[in-house]
Design a protein around this motif. Sequence first.
Motif, PDB file in Angstrom:
ATOM      1  N   LYS A   1     -21.571   9.684   2.463  1.00 36.45           N
ATOM      2  CA  LYS A   1     -22.215  10.716   2.790  1.00 36.45           C
ATOM      3  C   LYS A   1     -23.293  10.567   1.561  1.00 36.45           C
ATOM      4  O   LYS A   1     -24.615  11.184   1.496  1.00 36.45           O
ATOM      5  N   ARG A   2     -22.799  10.090   0.296  1.00 36.00           N
ATOM      6  CA  ARG A   2     -23.760  10.120  -0.881  1.00 36.00           C
ATOM      7  C   ARG A   2     -24.808   9.512  -0.508  1.00 36.00           C
ATOM      8  O   ARG A   2     -26.010   9.631  -1.073  1.00 36.00           O
ATOM      9  N   ILE A   3     -24.861   8.140  -0.033  1.00 33.85           N
ATOM     10  CA  ILE A   3     -25.614   7.294   0.395  1.00 33.85           C
ATOM     11  C   ILE A   3     -26.655   7.757   1.831  1.00 33.85           C
ATOM     12  O   ILE A   3     -28.102   7.795   1.631  1.00 33.85           O
TER      13      ILE A   3
ATOM     14  N   LYS B   1     -27.266  10.739   2.808  1.00 33.50           N
ATOM     15  CA  LYS B   1     -28.035  11.944   2.806  1.00 33.50           C
ATOM     16  C   LYS B   1     -29.483  11.493   2.010  1.00 33.50           C
ATOM     17  O   LYS B   1     -30.568  12.372   2.260  1.00 33.50           O
ATOM     18  N   CYS B   2     -29.703  10.329   1.470  1.00 35.66           N
ATOM     19  CA  CYS B   2     -30.974   9.847   0.866  1.00 35.66           C
ATOM     20  C   CYS B   2     -31.765   9.589   2.315  1.00 35.66           C
ATOM     21  O   CYS B   2     -32.971   9.478   2.011  1.00 35.66           O
TER      22      CYS B   2
ATOM     23  N   THR C   1     -26.632  13.226   7.972  1.00 30.89           N
ATOM     24  CA  THR C   1     -25.221  14.012   7.595  1.00 30.89           C
ATOM     25  C   THR C   1     -24.148  13.428   8.432  1.00 30.89           C
ATOM     26  O   THR C   1     -24.003  13.769   9.633  1.00 30.89           O
TER      27      THR C   1
ATOM     28  N   ASP D   1     -15.601  16.594   0.102  1.00 31.24           N
ATOM     29  CA  ASP D   1     -16.820  16.164  -0.272  1.00 31.24           C
ATOM     30  C   ASP D   1     -16.405  15.463  -1.671  1.00 31.24           C
ATOM     31  O   ASP D   1     -15.918  16.098  -2.575  1.00 31.24           O
ATOM     32  N   SER D   2     -16.692  14.213  -1.808  1.00 34.84           N
ATOM     33  CA  SER D   2     -16.397  13.336  -2.829  1.00 34.84           C
ATOM     34  C   SER D   2     -17.721  12.949  -3.219  1.00 34.84           C
ATOM     35  O   SER D   2     -17.852  11.802  -4.152  1.00 34.84           O
ATOM     36  N   THR D   3     -18.954  13.288  -3.075  1.00 37.00           N
ATOM     37  CA  THR D   3     -20.522  12.715  -3.528  1.00 37.00           C
ATOM     38  C   THR D   3     -20.550  12.881  -4.947  1.00 37.00           C
ATOM     39  O   THR D   3     -21.228  12.117  -5.634  1.00 37.00           O
ATOM     40  N   THR D   4     -19.907  14.064  -5.852  1.00 37.65           N
ATOM     41  CA  THR D   4     -19.976  14.215  -7.145  1.00 37.65           C
ATOM     42  C   THR D   4     -18.921  13.683  -7.805  1.00 37.65           C
ATOM     43  O   THR D   4     -18.802  14.327  -9.241  1.00 37.65           O
ATOM     44  N   HIS D   5     -17.944  12.942  -7.438  1.00 39.25           N
ATOM     45  CA  HIS D   5     -16.783  12.463  -8.071  1.00 39.25           C
ATOM     46  C   HIS D   5     -17.219  11.603  -9.274  1.00 39.25           C
ATOM     47  O   HIS D   5     -18.164  10.674  -9.222  1.00 39.25           O
TER      48      HIS D   5
ATOM     49  N   TRP E   1     -18.107   7.456  -9.141  1.00 34.74           N
ATOM     50  CA  TRP E   1     -19.338   7.321  -8.644  1.00 34.74           C
ATOM     51  C   TRP E   1     -20.165   6.755 -10.008  1.00 34.74           C
ATOM     52  O   TRP E   1     -20.835   5.882  -9.739  1.00 34.74           O
TER      53      TRP E   1
END
Length: 255
Positions: free
Chosen positions: A1-3, A5-6, A10, A19-23, A26
Motif C-alpha cells: 500500500k505504501r508503494i 499509493k504513489c 489502492t 494500515d502499516s504504511t506509517t510504521h 519503514w
Amino acid sequence: KRILKCFNCTPQSWPQLPDSTTHHLWQSWDLTLESFLLHHSALITGSTMVDLRNNMPLGLPSMSNTNLVSSIDANPNILNLPFFADHLTAFELWLDFGLAETESPTYLPIVLQVLLSQTHRLRALHLLNRYLTLGPLAVNLSLLVGIFPYILKLLPNQAEESRQVLISIWASIIGFDPSCRQELVREKSQSHFIQFLGSKESPSSYRCMAAFTLAEICNGYNDGRQTCLEMGLHSICTTAAAELSAPERSDNCGP
C-alpha cells in the motif's frame, strides 16, 4: 500500500489488513535501501563509499558492471549492511532500559528472522533468551510471532554455546506451554535434551533445565515417556543424580 499509493492505486484485501504504511520500521528499511544503492553506485563509479553509521570512508576500489557480481561473491562483506545488527542493538537497548513499556518490542519479528543468519544467530539467541526470562507474557508474544519452528530447527546445532542457550529457551517455552512437547516428540528432538543431560562437560544449571524439559515431555504424556525410556533417559538420570551431592542438587535444581 505504501508503494502503490504513489501510483494512485489502492490495494484491497479480505479480511482487511491494518494500515502499516506509517510504521517506524519503514524508516529503517528506507535507510538500508538507500545505503545499498549508494554502495552499489560507488562500486561501479569508483567514488568513495561512506559508512552511514560513522561517516568514515570505506575506500573500496571501483569495478565494472561485469565484475560487480563476481566481486561480491568473492568478497561477501562488501555489501554487508548493518540492518540486522542495528536492530539487535536496538532490542538489546530495549531489554536494558525499556522494560517499563507495556507494549511488546517491535524488534521481536526481526530478531526471529535473524536466527536464520549464522553471522548474528548466537547474539540473537542470547537476546531472545533474555527476553523470554521476563515471564509468561514474553513467551506468549514470542510464540505468537512464530518462534516455534525457528527454535525447533536449531536444536541439532552442535556448537556448545548455542546448545546451552537453546536449552534455556526451550525450558521457558515448555514451562509456559507443555503442549509443545508433542512436536518435540514427533521430530524426535528429545534426544538432544537427553544427550545434553548426560554430558558431564555441560554446566549443571543447564543440565537441570534439560531435565526440566524432559520431565515435562514425560509428565502425563505416554508417547513422550515411552520414547524417552527407549532412548535410555532413566539410566542417564540415575547417573546424573549420582554425580551430584545433596547440597549440589539443591543449589542447581532448587529445593
